[in-house]
Design a protein around this motif. Sequence first.
Motif, PDB file in Angstrom:
ATOM      1  N   ASP A 227       0.788  -1.377  -0.007  1.00  0.00           N
ATOM      2  CA  ASP A 227       0.036  -0.177  -0.001  1.00  0.00           C
ATOM      3  C   ASP A 227       0.990   1.294  -0.252  1.00  0.00           C
ATOM      4  N   ALA A 228       0.834   2.115  -1.010  1.00  0.00           N
ATOM      5  CA  ALA A 228       1.579   3.199  -1.282  1.00  0.00           C
ATOM      6  C   ALA A 228       0.834   4.712  -0.551  1.00  0.00           C
ATOM      7  N   ASP A 229      -0.443   4.265  -0.324  1.00  0.00           N
ATOM      8  CA  ASP A 229      -1.236   5.637   0.016  1.00  0.00           C
ATOM      9  C   ASP A 229      -0.757   5.896   1.650  1.00  0.00           C
ATOM     10  N   LEU A 230       0.453   6.571   1.744  1.00  0.00           N
ATOM     11  CA  LEU A 230       0.954   7.166   2.729  1.00  0.00           C
ATOM     12  C   LEU A 230       1.546   8.455   2.932  1.00  0.00           C
ATOM     13  N   GLU A 231       1.269   9.282   3.885  1.00  0.00           N
ATOM     14  CA  GLU A 231       1.333  10.619   3.750  1.00  0.00           C
ATOM     15  C   GLU A 231       2.973  11.297   3.667  1.00  0.00           C
ATOM     16  N   VAL A 232       3.949  10.186   3.829  1.00  0.00           N
ATOM     17  CA  VAL A 232       5.250  10.444   3.588  1.00  0.00           C
ATOM     18  C   VAL A 232       5.341  10.413   1.985  1.00  0.00           C
ATOM     19  N   ASN A 233       4.614   9.768   1.256  1.00  0.00           N
ATOM     20  CA  ASN A 233       4.785   9.777  -0.289  1.00  0.00           C
ATOM     21  C   ASN A 233       4.176  10.962  -0.964  1.00  0.00           C
ATOM     22  N   SER A 234       4.516  11.108  -2.133  1.00  0.00           N
ATOM     23  CA  SER A 234       3.987  12.447  -2.839  1.00  0.00           C
ATOM     24  C   SER A 234       2.580  12.025  -3.390  1.00  0.00           C
ATOM     25  N   GLU A 239      -1.101   7.485  -5.134  1.00  0.00           N
ATOM     26  CA  GLU A 239      -2.147   7.000  -6.134  1.00  0.00           C
ATOM     27  C   GLU A 239      -1.689   5.948  -6.762  1.00  0.00           C
ATOM     28  N   LEU A 240      -0.595   5.360  -6.640  1.00  0.00           N
ATOM     29  CA  LEU A 240      -0.007   4.161  -7.418  1.00  0.00           C
ATOM     30  C   LEU A 240      -0.818   2.879  -6.892  1.00  0.00           C
ATOM     31  N   THR A 241      -1.111   2.586  -5.869  1.00  0.00           N
ATOM     32  CA  THR A 241      -1.965   1.591  -5.435  1.00  0.00           C
ATOM     33  C   THR A 241      -3.364   1.938  -5.129  1.00  0.00           C
ATOM     34  N   ALA A 242      -3.865   2.931  -5.874  1.00  0.00           N
ATOM     35  CA  ALA A 242      -5.331   3.423  -5.646  1.00  0.00           C
ATOM     36  C   ALA A 242      -6.234   2.461  -6.542  1.00  0.00           C
ATOM     37  N   GLN A 243      -5.849   2.182  -7.671  1.00  0.00           N
ATOM     38  CA  GLN A 243      -6.865   1.636  -8.566  1.00  0.00           C
ATOM     39  C   GLN A 243      -6.199   0.573  -9.433  1.00  0.00           C
ATOM     40  N   LEU A 244      -6.804  -0.737  -9.819  1.00  0.00           N
ATOM     41  CA  LEU A 244      -6.277  -2.020 -10.387  1.00  0.00           C
ATOM     42  C   LEU A 244      -6.434  -1.509 -12.137  1.00  0.00           C
ATOM     43  N   TYR A 245      -5.118  -1.570 -12.788  1.00  0.00           N
ATOM     44  CA  TYR A 245      -5.318  -1.264 -14.049  1.00  0.00           C
ATOM     45  C   TYR A 245      -5.729   0.130 -14.591  1.00  0.00           C
ATOM     46  N   GLY A 246      -5.635   0.935 -13.667  1.00  0.00           N
ATOM     47  CA  GLY A 246      -5.862   2.587 -13.890  1.00  0.00           C
ATOM     48  C   GLY A 246      -4.648   3.390 -14.311  1.00  0.00           C
ATOM     49  N   GLY A 247      -4.781   4.613 -14.668  1.00  0.00           N
ATOM     50  CA  GLY A 247      -3.740   5.438 -14.937  1.00  0.00           C
ATOM     51  C   GLY A 247      -3.116   5.088 -16.502  1.00  0.00           C
ATOM     52  N   ASN A 248      -1.854   5.633 -16.695  1.00  0.00           N
ATOM     53  CA  ASN A 248      -1.356   5.667 -18.031  1.00  0.00           C
ATOM     54  C   ASN A 248      -0.205   4.681 -17.620  1.00  0.00           C
ATOM     55  N   GLN A 249       0.983   4.596 -18.712  1.00  0.00           N
ATOM     56  CA  GLN A 249       1.976   3.581 -18.815  1.00  0.00           C
ATOM     57  C   GLN A 249       2.820   3.974 -17.636  1.00  0.00           C
ATOM     58  N   ASP A 250       3.014   5.437 -17.211  1.00  0.00           N
ATOM     59  CA  ASP A 250       3.961   5.647 -16.176  1.00  0.00           C
ATOM     60  C   ASP A 250       3.205   5.116 -14.748  1.00  0.00           C
ATOM     61  N   THR A 251       2.065   5.003 -14.767  1.00  0.00           N
ATOM     62  CA  THR A 251       1.452   4.432 -13.551  1.00  0.00           C
ATOM     63  C   THR A 251       1.704   2.893 -13.727  1.00  0.00           C
ATOM     64  N   ARG A 252       1.595   2.296 -14.654  1.00  0.00           N
ATOM     65  CA  ARG A 252       1.437   0.861 -14.949  1.00  0.00           C
ATOM     66  C   ARG A 252       2.815   0.335 -14.406  1.00  0.00           C
ATOM     67  N   ILE A 253       3.970   1.027 -15.306  1.00  0.00           N
ATOM     68  CA  ILE A 253       5.341   0.539 -14.747  1.00  0.00           C
ATOM     69  C   ILE A 253       5.807   0.890 -13.522  1.00  0.00           C
ATOM     70  N   ALA A 254       5.124   2.037 -12.915  1.00  0.00           N
ATOM     71  CA  ALA A 254       5.839   2.171 -11.290  1.00  0.00           C
ATOM     72  C   ALA A 254       4.911   1.209 -10.471  1.00  0.00           C
ATOM     73  N   GLN A 255       3.646   0.873 -10.870  1.00  0.00           N
ATOM     74  CA  GLN A 255       2.833  -0.320 -10.117  1.00  0.00           C
ATOM     75  C   GLN A 255       3.533  -1.445 -10.168  1.00  0.00           C
ATOM     76  N   GLU A 256       4.058  -1.748 -11.383  1.00  0.00           N
ATOM     77  CA  GLU A 256       4.788  -3.087 -11.477  1.00  0.00           C
ATOM     78  C   GLU A 256       6.331  -3.267 -10.826  1.00  0.00           C
ATOM     79  N   ILE A 257       6.887  -2.119 -10.529  1.00  0.00           N
ATOM     80  CA  ILE A 257       7.996  -1.990  -9.853  1.00  0.00           C
ATOM     81  C   ILE A 257       7.783  -2.197  -8.362  1.00  0.00           C
ATOM     82  N   LEU A 258       6.548  -1.517  -7.850  1.00  0.00           N
ATOM     83  CA  LEU A 258       6.322  -1.770  -6.481  1.00  0.00           C
ATOM     84  C   LEU A 258       6.048  -3.245  -6.310  1.00  0.00           C
ATOM     85  N   LEU A 259       5.209  -3.791  -7.327  1.00  0.00           N
ATOM     86  CA  LEU A 259       4.674  -5.392  -6.932  1.00  0.00           C
ATOM     87  C   LEU A 259       6.069  -6.146  -6.931  1.00  0.00           C
ATOM     88  N   GLY A 260       6.784  -6.240  -8.025  1.00  0.00           N
ATOM     89  CA  GLY A 260       7.989  -6.936  -8.162  1.00  0.00           C
ATOM     90  C   GLY A 260       8.978  -6.893  -7.241  1.00  0.00           C
TER      91      GLY A 260
END
Length: 844
Positions: A227-234, A239-260
């Motif tokens: 879960d990235a929804d923490l006050e310490v983050n920008s 929003e990176l872990t806000a919604q499944l398959y949401g956002g653009n490619q920037d969101t997607r690659i960032a989500q996949e970095i967080l996951l892996g």
Amino acid sequence: MLTKFQARNIKLPARLRRLSELAYNLWFSWNDSALSLFSRIDPVLWNQYQHNPVRLLTEIDPAVLEKRAQDSGFLKTMDAVLNEYDEYMAASTWFSQQYPQHTRQAIAYFSAEFGFHESLPIYSGGLGVLAGDHCKSASDLGIPLAGIGLLYKKGYFNQKLDGHGAQFAESVSYDFDKLPIIPAYVPAEDGAAPGEELYVTVAVADREVRLKVWQVQVGRNPVYLLDADLEVNSPWDRELTAQLYGGNQDTRIAQEILLGVGGVKALRALGLPTGAYHINEGHAAFLAFERIREQLDKGLPFHVALEIIRASTVFTTHTPVPAGHDAFPMGMFDYYFSRLFHDYAQHREAFRQLGYDQGKNAFNMTYLAMNAAALRNGVSKLHGHVSREMFRAFHGDIDVREVPIGHITNGIHLPTWLAPELKELYSRFLPGTWTLNQANPDLWEKINLIPDESLWSVHKSLKEKLVLHARANLREHRRRNSMTAERIEEVREYLNPDALTIGFARRFATYKRANLIFGDLDRLDRLVNDPQRPVQFLFAGKAHPADHPGQELIREIYRVSQMDRFRGRVVLLENYDMNLARYLVQGVDVWLNNPRRPYEASGTSGEKAAMNGVINFSVLDGWWEEGYDGTNGWSIEANNEADFETQERENTESIYRVLEEEIVPLYYSESGVPSPWVKRMKRSIVTLAPVYNTDRMVMDYTNVTYVPSLQRTQHFVANEHEEATKVADYKRFIRENWHHVRIVEVNDGGTVQNAEKEVTATVKFGPVWYKDTAVEILYHEERPGGWEPVLVPMEPARELEERTVLYRARIPGHLKHGAHFSVRVHPVSANFIRRFELPLLTSL
């Protein structure tokens, strides 16, 4: 059990204290006794709260709980359920009996989504539900599996349809204090109480993202969600872990970095002794980067680190079309891994090459997953073939049949999807341990002992429940869209519980062709309005918010459903989720599936239907291509070699013809109990239930991938990585010197004796040792299923000068080199887990 699980303590009367433990373990979601127990507390709130026991116990009037604590009948039932739960958690399991030496080694299962239950909405569709079913069967079988995913605080979306059938994606924010999920804790020392909540930090581009780790308990096993929804983050990172398959490619690659990357870091922080890693679709493939980095920090060379990672990694691909595999522009990829490339500059190009797609100048997540996993599989027999075709070029110049991608066909978790009424009926005729041995075909033959009247009676009751639920769904849609009272009330007459009912429910992607049945509306009219033999259709499904053609399919179905001649007989239900799916797969008569072949990798909705006696009517794609035997359902036919337009026309004609000539007459063959129909229901259950369940599927994964990976990894890392170093050095040497290997001459002029002749081949090896290769003759032989390849090993006859060896073999005398057969050479090793693990080939 991998870890101790500390459920939150909901404030409850002392006698009900253990209900808190039960509410925080998703074991409740596939055990009817537990579901019934929670429903008994307050049936209205239970349904209103989406069958969420945590919210029910948290928000209900305390006076109601006090009343239940004094209710002897309720307490007796609760004690029985808790006893069932305790016995489950303590029981000896299949895995502990088969592989006792591996019970303390976790298998980490990485997936972008998990569909466990409607009360935890962090899934979008088939991939997530499959992952959830995988975890449930792993628990049932005692496999020490730990799931890794992301915590989507806004889930996927709630689907709302307006008065014209347009889909609106309603965002939802969930209160995780009232869901069956708790924070994960820093491991305590020596059995002490849990310490502080667990956080990990992941480098994303030029910054760090802090992640909180949450835990979901799925029976015996944990699933950890980040879960990235923490006050310490920008704000953007939150929003990176806000919604499944949401956002653009920037969101997607960032989500996949967080996951892996984040997932591996979480496993390390938890102290889980992880021995194997399963990448469920390419989204999680960046876990390889983090694991390689760990090995580099131990001082291992990159190529040795990669071999260790490959030995312990399994990859499952679910996508049969190239466009469905995530690929990111190289500039974007370089930006997001700038920190890694700064810290490990000498390995930058090696990291990049693991996923580099030269044709697209992009970083392909599936390429990364295949390079990082020694064992790869598709999710049905046909999908395995499609995947080998799709990734043949990735593996060099080897035959498509030898591309090292196998298949393990998907299944479904039977306790989750089988109607409680049918479980009770089956239990009266199947052996007492049938749920523990559901992959045994002999056991299911006992279904034929069930009287036709009994099976039909249960099926009719499930169908009536579906009709009532569908009418409620339609009434709510009309009420919300401010339709007149008359339009709302007319829904009471919709759907006839006695009519032949056909269900179509899945994600509304264009290749699934939800509108195929509308190819001839006059013919459809005759079917649904036949006064003696009426037919009715129920549709449900979501389209991705960015999939406008998929949303147009929804509008088209809605428009047809509103035509006078189809009103109440063609019905579209909104907000397809696991709850609605259960009603549909348990209550319709026929499950319709007509994707464009071969775009359905597996499909599992039809498997869920089959367990419930619902008969499949499908294109021979995905699982149905291997499940259909001509007696257990119906196929939708077409010339698979024709263009898509022709196939669509032929599929449409096949649907109508089979409905008119076979399905409708069989359903209405007898008044009262239609015995011929029930006979086919039984045939469907008997042939499909033992094969297409996740117990069989997860046992296959364990036997074919997990345990071999655990064993191979132990072998590779022993003696300070001695074997891994040998294999890595061997592969490097072979790659660098393979260009020296050359077939100098093939001689097939030998005398024919007993219809055979001797063939010789002269092979020059250069620096490569000839015993590190296989030399073979390849020809094709016509067999009932078509032309099949035949391999004939050639044996070394004598060594010649200059590292050249003469080989010989005997083959059918009529074969001529070039026209009928070829000679080929490829590297081999006892440490290869697949024949073409190193896909190098020289042929003549």
